[in-house]
Design a protein around this motif. Structure first.
Motif, PDB file in Angstrom:
ATOM      1  N   UNK A 121       0.829  -1.209   0.000  1.00 41.75           N
ATOM      2  CA  UNK A 121       0.000   0.000   0.000  1.00 41.75           C
ATOM      3  C   UNK A 121       0.863   1.258   0.000  1.00 41.75           C
ATOM      4  N   UNK A 122       1.965   1.216   0.747  1.00 44.68           N
ATOM      5  CA  UNK A 122       2.892   2.353   0.753  1.00 44.68           C
ATOM      6  C   UNK A 122       3.379   2.659  -0.657  1.00 44.68           C
ATOM      7  N   UNK A 123       3.850   1.606  -1.345  1.00 46.68           N
ATOM      8  CA  UNK A 123       4.357   1.788  -2.698  1.00 46.68           C
ATOM      9  C   UNK A 123       3.290   2.317  -3.631  1.00 46.68           C
ATOM     10  N   UNK A 124       2.064   1.793  -3.491  1.00 48.76           N
ATOM     11  CA  UNK A 124       0.973   2.234  -4.360  1.00 48.76           C
ATOM     12  C   UNK A 124       0.631   3.702  -4.105  1.00 48.76           C
ATOM     13  N   UNK A 125       0.513   4.080  -2.832  1.00 54.18           N
ATOM     14  CA  UNK A 125       0.185   5.473  -2.512  1.00 54.18           C
ATOM     15  C   UNK A 125       1.238   6.436  -3.015  1.00 54.18           C
ATOM     16  N   UNK A 126       2.490   6.084  -2.832  1.00 52.47           N
ATOM     17  CA  UNK A 126       3.591   6.945  -3.276  1.00 52.47           C
ATOM     18  C   UNK A 126       3.617   7.059  -4.796  1.00 52.47           C
ATOM     19  N   UNK A 132      -4.953   9.062   0.723  1.00 47.82           N
ATOM     20  CA  UNK A 132      -5.800   8.203   1.554  1.00 47.82           C
ATOM     21  C   UNK A 132      -5.182   6.807   1.686  1.00 47.82           C
ATOM     22  N   UNK A 133      -4.648   6.300   0.576  1.00 55.00           N
ATOM     23  CA  UNK A 133      -3.966   5.004   0.616  1.00 55.00           C
ATOM     24  C   UNK A 133      -2.780   5.072   1.570  1.00 55.00           C
ATOM     25  N   UNK A 134      -2.016   6.168   1.507  1.00 51.34           N
ATOM     26  CA  UNK A 134      -0.865   6.332   2.398  1.00 51.34           C
ATOM     27  C   UNK A 134      -1.294   6.451   3.852  1.00 51.34           C
ATOM     28  N   UNK A 135      -2.384   7.190   4.107  1.00 52.70           N
ATOM     29  CA  UNK A 135      -2.873   7.342   5.464  1.00 52.70           C
ATOM     30  C   UNK A 135      -3.304   6.021   6.075  1.00 52.70           C
ATOM     31  N   UNK A 136      -4.006   5.208   5.289  1.00 52.05           N
ATOM     32  CA  UNK A 136      -4.419   3.884   5.768  1.00 52.05           C
ATOM     33  C   UNK A 136      -3.208   3.005   6.040  1.00 52.05           C
ATOM     34  N   UNK A 137      -2.229   3.070   5.148  1.00 47.27           N
ATOM     35  CA  UNK A 137      -1.061   2.197   5.292  1.00 47.27           C
ATOM     36  C   UNK A 137      -0.222   2.579   6.503  1.00 47.27           C
ATOM     37  N   UNK A 156       9.634  17.285  -8.671  1.00 48.69           N
ATOM     38  CA  UNK A 156       8.973  16.914  -7.423  1.00 48.69           C
ATOM     39  C   UNK A 156       8.465  15.478  -7.449  1.00 48.69           C
ATOM     40  N   UNK A 157       8.280  14.913  -8.643  1.00 43.18           N
ATOM     41  CA  UNK A 157       7.759  13.548  -8.755  1.00 43.18           C
ATOM     42  C   UNK A 157       8.806  12.488  -8.387  1.00 43.18           C
ATOM     43  N   UNK A 158      10.075  12.811  -8.580  1.00 39.76           N
ATOM     44  CA  UNK A 158      11.134  11.813  -8.397  1.00 39.76           C
ATOM     45  C   UNK A 158      11.152  11.179  -7.002  1.00 39.76           C
ATOM     46  N   UNK A 159      11.073  11.956  -5.911  1.00 42.35           N
ATOM     47  CA  UNK A 159      11.120  11.318  -4.586  1.00 42.35           C
ATOM     48  C   UNK A 159       9.991  10.319  -4.352  1.00 42.35           C
ATOM     49  N   UNK A 160       8.804  10.607  -4.881  1.00 41.17           N
ATOM     50  CA  UNK A 160       7.684   9.686  -4.706  1.00 41.17           C
ATOM     51  C   UNK A 160       7.893   8.392  -5.497  1.00 41.17           C
ATOM     52  N   UNK A 161       8.403   8.528  -6.708  1.00 44.02           N
ATOM     53  CA  UNK A 161       8.661   7.338  -7.533  1.00 44.02           C
ATOM     54  C   UNK A 161       9.780   6.503  -6.918  1.00 44.02           C
ATOM     55  N   UNK A 162      10.819   7.172  -6.414  1.00 42.91           N
ATOM     56  CA  UNK A 162      11.908   6.455  -5.735  1.00 42.91           C
ATOM     57  C   UNK A 162      11.373   5.718  -4.507  1.00 42.91           C
ATOM     58  N   UNK A 163      10.465   6.352  -3.771  1.00 42.09           N
ATOM     59  CA  UNK A 163       9.865   5.703  -2.610  1.00 42.09           C
ATOM     60  C   UNK A 163       9.128   4.433  -2.984  1.00 42.09           C
ATOM     61  N   UNK A 164       8.411   4.464  -4.109  1.00 45.76           N
ATOM     62  CA  UNK A 164       7.704   3.260  -4.569  1.00 45.76           C
ATOM     63  C   UNK A 164       8.682   2.152  -4.932  1.00 45.76           C
ATOM     64  N   UNK A 165       9.807   2.512  -5.541  1.00 46.06           N
ATOM     65  CA  UNK A 165      10.811   1.510  -5.926  1.00 46.06           C
ATOM     66  C   UNK A 165      11.470   0.893  -4.677  1.00 46.06           C
ATOM     67  N   UNK A 166      11.701   1.719  -3.649  1.00 48.48           N
ATOM     68  CA  UNK A 166      12.314   1.204  -2.421  1.00 48.48           C
ATOM     69  C   UNK A 166      11.400   0.178  -1.754  1.00 48.48           C
TER      70      UNK A 166
END
Length: 429
Positions: free
Chosen positions: A100-105, A130-135, A195-205
């Motif tokens: 869920x973390x990866x999906x929200x990010x 919302x996905x991030x908040x739930x996760x 600004x999108x890069x940190x979120x995409x990197x978070x999903x990859x991590x």
């Protein structure tokens, strides 16, 4: 004759198991809080891309309103995913939360702009948060339980401390990555796509996190003869423990969000210190805060949880008003840094053991949901609103009221701690 492994081999295997459990637990916290703080750091940059307001400040306020919505979904995540952790097992549920973390990010990182899809753009952003908040609510519930249950006898405080070690690492990585990007990219590049890069990197991590958690061990009992709990069993059958979680958490959460998140802004608004100095002090303070967590956790395994909780809440209740007065009056780098570091030590007396104390209040079959819902609800009410309350009091020209507000909340927890049973020697079922 049955062959036995040499003691050195057994000890090595046991140590490897402990390390894997800590790593598997910590990686989720690192990712979750990296994502959470990345949003707060970059909201002012991407707000104009998502919201169609004529005034940029209005767009930023709308972006932070979305941030608040995610915050108040944490209790729902704590209850729902905590319930799943009690029924399905901690490890299975933590696999779900990291996905869920990866999906929200990823949803936030790939969110189309308002110019491209119109009003659908903020809707997609809200869904991602919302996905991030739930996760994050569910991650804390299952993660806290799993981490503490993984600890050997007499080491729960030490294991518990990695909850905030990993949280702080995530915050530091987020601030560092955001600072790096804003330094390397032009303002137009940063606002359009950087600004999108940190979120995409978070999903990859998150993919790395899935691999680490795949090799970790389950801690929940799986005896089929034991009745599986219902969603509200913890609240219905253990109301006193649920209320205790709220009382235990109030002081720690208001102190944590004030001292680690809001303090740089408070110093800038009230003392005149520059933004660069206050952020540097905050960064040094967070790094120090991260390092001392395990030592404070080990201390609680020796002297108990109750003395540390009483010391932390009592010192904050008595000392927060003069401490914030110092912050308002001091403009020098070193004096303000000393005030921050002293506060971090006092705060760590709570944060290092909060996971252990919370988990020790409930029996195993309702532990995740029992901890997750009241904890996340208390954090949302008192922790999430701390920056707003502090800013509002500054706006009405009474910033000193904020210290008294914190002192009153810490006094409430101090009274709760007086009636709390010592749990550091308690054997977890």
């Amino acid at each position: 004759m049955t062959s036995q492994s040499p003691p050195a081999v057994v000890n090595q295997a046991a140590q490897k198991h402990k390390t894997r459990q800590i790593m598997a637990s910590s990686i989720g916290n690192v990712i979750e809080w990296y994502d959470w703080y990345t949003y707060s750091f970059l909201a002012g940059i991407f707000a104009g891309q998502i919201f169609a307001a004529d005034n940029h400040l209005v767009s930023v306020l709308e972006a932070f309103a979305v941030f608040a919505v995610g915050f108040f979904l944490r209790p729902i995540g704590g209850l729902l995913i905590g319930f799943l952790a009690d029924r399905w097992g901690r490890k299975n549920t933590l696999t779900l939360t990291i996905m869920l973390m990866g999906a929200g990010s990823l949803i936030v990182g790939l969110c189309p702009t308002y110019e491209t899809v119109g009003a659908l753009s903020p809707v997609i952003l809200v869904f991602g948060r919302c996905v991030s908040g739930l996760s994050i609510g569910g991650e804390f519930a299952a993660n806290t339980t799993w981490l503490v249950e993984s600890a050997p006898p007499g080491r729960r405080g030490f294991f518990s401390s990695f909850q905030y070690v990993s949280t702080t690492i995530g915050q530091l990585i987020a601030s560092g990555f955001a600072a790096l990007l804003t330094g390397l990219l032009t303002e137009s590049s940063m606002s359009s796509w950087g600004w999108r890069l940190p979120f995409i990197v978070g999903a990859l991590i998150c993919m790395v996190g899935l691999w680490i958690r795949a090799g970790a061990a389950e801690t929940r009992q799986t005896d089929k003869a034991v009745r599986r709990p219902k969603m509200f069993d913890a609240i219905i059958h253990y109301p006193k423990a649920s209320l205790m979680i709220c009382g235990i958490t109030i002081a720690g959460t208001i102190a944590y969000y004030t001292w680690t998140t809001y303090l740089p802004s408070y110093a800038q608004e009230n003392s005149g210190i520059t933004a660069s100095k206050s952020l540097m002090i905050s960064t040094i303070g967070l790094a120090f805060f991260c390092v001392i967590q395990p030592f404070m956790g080990m201390l609680s395994d020796r002297i108990g949880r109750k003395p540390m909780l009483l010391a932390s809440s009592g010192i904050f209740a008595v000392g927060i008003v003069p401490a914030l007065a110092l912050v308002r009056s001091v403009t020098g780098f070193v004096p303000l840094l000393v005030v921050v570091l002293v506060g971090m030590v006092i705060l760590a007396a709570f944060t290092s053991i909060s996971a252990a104390v919370n988990a020790e209040q409930f029996p195993w079959h309702v532990r995740a949901a029992g901890v997750g819902f009241p904890y996340s609800l208390t954090v949302a009410i008192f922790g999430g609103t701390a920056p707003y309350v502090g800013t509002w009091m500054t706006k009405i020209s009474h910033p000193e009221y904020f210290g008294w507000y914190i002192a009153a909340l810490c006094a409430i927890s101090f009274v709760v701690y007086l009636f709390l049973h010592e749990t550091h020697n308690k054997e977890l079922d």
